[in-house]
Write an enzyme that holds these catalytic residues in place. Structure first.
Site, mmCIF file in Angstrom:
data_model
loop_
_atom_site.group_PDB
_atom_site.id
_atom_site.type_symbol
_atom_site.label_atom_id
_atom_site.label_comp_id
_atom_site.label_asym_id
_atom_site.label_seq_id
_atom_site.Cartn_x
_atom_site.Cartn_y
_atom_site.Cartn_z
ATOM 1 N N TYR A 113 44.866 97.934 135.761
ATOM 2 C CA TYR A 113 46.091 98.340 136.427
ATOM 3 C C TYR A 113 47.124 97.218 136.393
ATOM 4 O O TYR A 113 47.070 96.261 137.161
ATOM 5 C CB TYR A 113 45.815 98.739 137.876
ATOM 6 C CG TYR A 113 44.790 99.831 138.042
ATOM 7 C CD1 TYR A 113 44.542 100.764 137.040
ATOM 8 C CD2 TYR A 113 44.040 99.934 139.217
ATOM 9 C CE1 TYR A 113 43.598 101.757 137.189
ATOM 10 C CE2 TYR A 113 43.098 100.939 139.381
ATOM 11 C CZ TYR A 113 42.875 101.836 138.356
ATOM 12 O OH TYR A 113 41.930 102.818 138.508
ATOM 13 N N HIS B 226 34.089 101.013 134.227
ATOM 14 C CA HIS B 226 35.368 101.705 134.117
ATOM 15 C C HIS B 226 35.485 102.450 132.786
ATOM 16 O O HIS B 226 35.578 101.832 131.722
ATOM 17 C CB HIS B 226 36.508 100.695 134.256
ATOM 18 C CG HIS B 226 37.831 101.299 134.602
ATOM 19 N ND1 HIS B 226 38.988 100.566 134.695
ATOM 20 C CD2 HIS B 226 38.190 102.582 134.891
ATOM 21 C CE1 HIS B 226 39.988 101.362 135.031
ATOM 22 N NE2 HIS B 226 39.531 102.588 135.139
#
Length: 325
Positions: free
Chosen positions: A56, A140
């Site tokens: 992010y 992830h």
């Protein structure tokens, strides 16, 4: 705010959690003060669970989240981050908008589900967060790296948990099939399922949620608004990070109209649907401002009439098993 334990771990999360992709400049820039205020608003509303990832904003979300939480007692909140995308300095010009983030392209992402990569990625995250530990670590998006994720990365997470470095481990993905495999074939505590248990996509009801319930594992539901369509259904709205197809926009508008007939909102219904299944420990919603946090908390707390679920089922807008208890 109500808390639930993740699987058999000792980690507890609040029923509503804060997702930090927005303050990592997802799509557009967010100012430092605005990002700080968003995290502080979450704290004011009783949210004590915060999710982030190196992905992010090339680490920006982790830095901002850690800075904002520094004023609060560490024992009072939980932080989850992710491994699998390792950041390497790039020194390149330009921005990272090709990956969805309005930040300078100072680093590049390297897929790495090796045991060494897991530890190196987590160590770097702790430095950016300014913390000596995180509570939950997810693999992830291992979609295209299943073999290495199961053979190397997952055992590395088990070792970190056994050493007490992290409290709970799991995987986070935008699909339910591989998450179901993690639940059935490994000793994960929790999985983060984004966008596959919503008012527009109930695919996790057929595999992941029953498996988690049977195995005593927890599910955190991310993407309750399917990246925007269920928050504000209009032409040009996004669904799973792309422009929403016309048929899904029509479906969202029909659900919105039904919700309003029953005196509630589409956003409240979307959040309530995600939270209702007994395997779900928390609903993870992203926000980029204090106003968005307050709205989300208000909608999460709003009652949703049972009659709405009945109407949606009767209209074929939810499957027969899709009505929250």
């Amino acid at each position: 705010m109500k808390r639930r334990r993740l699987g058999r771990s000792r980690v507890e999360v609040t029923a509503l959690a804060f997702g930090s992709a927005g303050i990592g400049n997802l799509y557009t820039e967010v100012g430092e003060q605005e990002a700080h205020d968003a995290v502080e608003a979450a704290w004011q509303r009783g949210i004590r669970s915060f999710d982030t990832a190196p992905h992010y904003g090339l680490g920006l979300a982790e830095r901002r989240l850690g800075a904002a939480l520094r004023a609060h007692p560490r024992a009072r909140y939980t932080v989850s981050t992710k491994v699998g995308r390792r950041l390497e300095p790039a020194g390149a010009d330009g921005d990272d908008l090709a990956h969805g983030f309005a930040v300078p392209a100072t680093h590049r992402r390297v897929w790495d589900f090796s045991a060494d990569g897991v530890r190196r990625t987590l160590e770097a995250s702790l430095l950016r967060l300014g913390l000596d530990r995180v509570d939950v670590v997810y693999l992830h998006d291992p979609d295209d790296h299943a073999e290495q994720a199961f053979r190397e990365a997952y055992p590395a997470l088990e070792r970190l948990r056994a050493e007490g470095v992290v409290g709970a481990i799991g995987a986070g993905m935008n699909q339910s099939a591989m998450l179901t495999r993690f639940v059935r074939d490994t000793d994960v505590d929790v999985v983060l399922c984004a966008g596959r248990h919503t008012l527009l996509d109930q695919s996790a009801l057929s595999d992941l949620l029953p498996a988690a319930l049977e195995r005593g594992r927890s599910v955190v539901v991310g993407g309750p608004f399917n990246s925007g369509l269920l928050a504000d259904p209009r032409p040009g709205a996004t669904y799973d990070y792309a422009r929403a197809p016309a048929e899904l926009l029509d479906r969202a508008l029909r659900i919105k109209a039904a919700a309003e007939r029953h005196g509630t909102t589409l956003r409240a219904a979307a959040l309530a649907f995600c939270a209702a299944h007994p395997a779900v420990a928390s609903v993870l919603a992203g926000a980029r401002s204090a106003a968005e946090v307050h709205d989300c908390a208000d909608q999460f707390a709003a009652p949703v009439p049972t009659a709405l679920w009945q109407e949606l089922r009767a209209a074929g807008l939810l499957p027969p098993e899709g009505e929250p208890a």
